[in-house]
Write an enzyme that holds these catalytic residues in place. Sequence first.
Site, PDB file in Angstrom:
ATOM      1  CG  ASP A 127      40.727  36.285  37.473  1.00  0.00           C
ATOM      2  OD1 ASP A 127      39.641  36.888  37.304  1.00  0.00           O
ATOM      3  OD2 ASP A 127      41.272  36.192  38.590  1.00  0.00           O
ATOM      4  N   GLY A 128      38.168  35.861  34.997  1.00  0.00           N
ATOM      5  CA  GLY A 128      36.837  35.248  35.073  1.00  0.00           C
ATOM      6  C   GLY A 128      36.379  34.932  36.487  1.00  0.00           C
ATOM      7  CG  ASP A 254      28.801  48.251  31.539  1.00  0.00           C
ATOM      8  OD1 ASP A 254      29.037  49.465  31.402  1.00  0.00           O
ATOM      9  OD2 ASP A 254      29.497  47.504  32.245  1.00  0.00           O
TER      10      ASP A 254
END
Length: 490
Positions: A127-128, A254
């Site tokens: 959903d960011g 990452d």
Amino acid sequence: MATGGSTAFRFDNTFVRDLPGLCEPWKAAVFPAAHLTVLNESLARELGVDPDALRAGSVVESLVGHPAPAGAEPVAQVYSGHQFGNFNPRLGDGRALLLGEIIDIEGRRRDLHLKGSGRTPFARGGDGKAALGPMLREYVIGEAMHGLGIPTTRALAVIATGESVQRETPLPGAVLARVAASHVRVGTFEYAARSGDVDLLRRLADYVIQRHYPDALDADNAYLALYAGAVDRQAALVARWMLVGFVHGVMNTDNMTLSGESIDFGPCAFMDGFNPETVFSSIDHGGRYAYGNQPAVAQWNLARLGETLLPLIGESPEDAAEAATDVLRSFRDRYDTHHRAGLRRRLGLDAATGVRLVEADALGAELLTVFESQHLDLNGTFRSLAGSLRDGVCPVLPAPWLERWHNCVLADGRDVQRVSACLDAVNPLYVPRNHEVDAALTAAVAGDLAPFSLLVEAVSRPYEERPGLERFAQPASPEFTSSFRTYCGT
Ligand code: AMP
Ligand code: MG
């Protein structure tokens, strides 16, 4: 008190300029009801910005609103990553944006970055967004790391968005404004290498050399020197984590920076009772990122970095691989050197030489076996060493070890008060204890920021005993610890 600084950030955006292939211009979501929850005033000052102006004005809110602050060029950065050992070719900032770079008052280039600022082209199914609790957690862990002198990204502010985000239950949403030496990760190199564009890879490596490893330019092979530098910084960083009982929890490629800073405090936690198998993360079922595995995992990640650099290191693949492998193999020695030095420091024996140095290292190694066999509280026990000199009380360590250590640390008639003051200056009294972090975040999410502020105050100056902060020096109860779990990506 004079605060100094300007009322606005002055951006200079070299990443966007030099590496357009590694980011996508993007805008933050609109948060009409955003308001400042916490501001890191000393970090604002470091960035040359007046914290009062940030508080009073709408500057911080404008970070997450429209238009973006003057001079910012928001982008989502793209990177790949090995997550729990599995390669994902396209991760990138799914809920984050790099706003730009700021030269701080000491001339250092720092990234200003948002997390939780809305979906980007890399959001996949997410959903960011981010929830307030986890962003406050990132704030307090970063300040604790910084207070401990461990290289780290830091939170400049947490801004409540005024909307709720759906997790297992609806939670208050927030955006974290984060400051980092840069956001280039091992995963950034993996992305550039996999693209097959050697020119892009070279520009990334040149960028990182210029920004983080300028000395590599003096070496015969600058790319090999870059690799050696990155290997050494990670060895030093993980040694520092190990020496304070920090478990990162999600050491994917990452989440490992080229700058050597700690980053992405999701499921991380500080261990109380010493146990190499300690895992806090709810998703780390195999214990890949357990406390005791962290040096090996760092080396594994650095192997992935080395692979990406091979085309730059040498014309002949065999020669490049051989040179890179030699560097990678040096990790363990570098790690051991940093770790031994840290142990000596914590034992007050960093200036030891000759036979005293041999004894110092023997004492350190034996102490670790005592920690492990008795699951002692790492930080509490180290902190009690000074008291054992001053007042002769140290209930937890075996008497023969203590006697040898006393003889060693007080050799040549050293002054007890001076030695114990030195010990207290390197052995933290306040680290973010899991039960205290939990309680502070629960209160903050319910609207009471006082416990959070007190916790930040304690861990920001971890070596300095102050009245009213006693409870932050205590480990959690075994009942709390046995059921304690942390969650990432929230
Ligand atoms: P992390 O575990 O926080 O380092 O995130 C791993 C990857 O998942 C990164 O590419 C993040 O940008 C992405 N991600 C995590 N949470 C979300 C979210 N709520 N929405 C979009 N992307 C996310
Ligand atoms: Mg991450």
